[in-house]
Design a protein around this motif. Sequence first.
Motif, PDB file in Angstrom:
ATOM      1  N   ARG A 161      36.584  32.294  68.794  1.00  0.00           N
ATOM      2  CA  ARG A 161      36.360  31.951  67.396  1.00  0.00           C
ATOM      3  C   ARG A 161      37.364  32.640  66.459  1.00  0.00           C
ATOM      4  N   LEU A 164      41.022  31.316  66.880  1.00  0.00           N
ATOM      5  CA  LEU A 164      41.096  29.932  66.381  1.00  0.00           C
ATOM      6  C   LEU A 164      41.044  29.916  64.855  1.00  0.00           C
ATOM      7  N   SER A 165      40.226  30.778  64.277  1.00  0.00           N
ATOM      8  CA  SER A 165      40.165  30.855  62.811  1.00  0.00           C
ATOM      9  C   SER A 165      41.508  31.298  62.258  1.00  0.00           C
ATOM     10  N   ASN A 166      42.137  32.286  62.898  1.00  0.00           N
ATOM     11  CA  ASN A 166      43.469  32.745  62.468  1.00  0.00           C
ATOM     12  C   ASN A 166      44.496  31.621  62.582  1.00  0.00           C
ATOM     13  N   LEU A 167      44.441  30.898  63.685  1.00  0.00           N
ATOM     14  CA  LEU A 167      45.370  29.794  63.910  1.00  0.00           C
ATOM     15  C   LEU A 167      45.171  28.700  62.883  1.00  0.00           C
ATOM     16  N   LEU A 168      43.926  28.373  62.587  1.00  0.00           N
ATOM     17  CA  LEU A 168      43.644  27.351  61.573  1.00  0.00           C
ATOM     18  C   LEU A 168      44.120  27.809  60.198  1.00  0.00           C
ATOM     19  N   GLY A 169      43.964  29.110  59.938  1.00  0.00           N
ATOM     20  CA  GLY A 169      44.441  29.664  58.663  1.00  0.00           C
ATOM     21  C   GLY A 169      45.953  29.553  58.553  1.00  0.00           C
ATOM     22  N   ILE A 171      47.866  27.398  60.130  1.00  0.00           N
ATOM     23  CA  ILE A 171      48.205  25.971  60.023  1.00  0.00           C
ATOM     24  C   ILE A 171      48.010  25.506  58.586  1.00  0.00           C
ATOM     25  N   GLY A 172      46.998  26.046  57.945  1.00  0.00           N
ATOM     26  CA  GLY A 172      46.729  25.689  56.554  1.00  0.00           C
ATOM     27  C   GLY A 172      47.822  26.163  55.612  1.00  0.00           C
TER      28      GLY A 172
END
Length: 183
Positions: A161, A164-169, A171-172
């Motif tokens: 989790r 993935l949150s860091n990666l999504l951040g 990507i954003g």
Amino acid sequence: MKKLEELLEKTNRLAAVGSWEIDVDKGTVFWSDITKEIRDADPDFIPDLTAGMQMFNEGSHRNTISKRVEDCIEKGIPWDDELQIITQKGNLKWIRTIGEAEIINNKCVKVYGSFQDIDARKRAEMEVLKVYEERELLISELTRSLQDLKQFSYITSHNFRAPLSNLLGLIGLIDYSDLNASN
């Protein structure tokens, strides 16, 4: 009368039920032919109380039958038990023994009863019990494995989790317009 006796003998043979009797006053013991067969005794074998008791499996089975005979003679208490014997040929066998007293003038003069070969039934019951116990053990192991899988799933999802949150951040934060312009 003879016809009825023959019918009774056939029925007893089919059911593997023999009879026995202890003459308390004379100290003698009688076993029917079927009882002798169940005990793997020779047809001309003359039983006595001590030998008959010694054929019960040592320990709880022998102690139980000794107590039952004693209580029957002293107190007139009947019994119906499933016990193990060791036959004269050394085979371990399950039997059902039923006994009761003949009381005359408040004194036990005879103890008599039946003796049935129940070995096949008891062995089948033990097999069913064994299968049931194995099933219960398997269910317990499967339940434990399911709990382990749930715990693994929880830990795995928790551990993934944060990255993935860091990666999504990240990507954003990417400006897609710059990527499109460079193409």
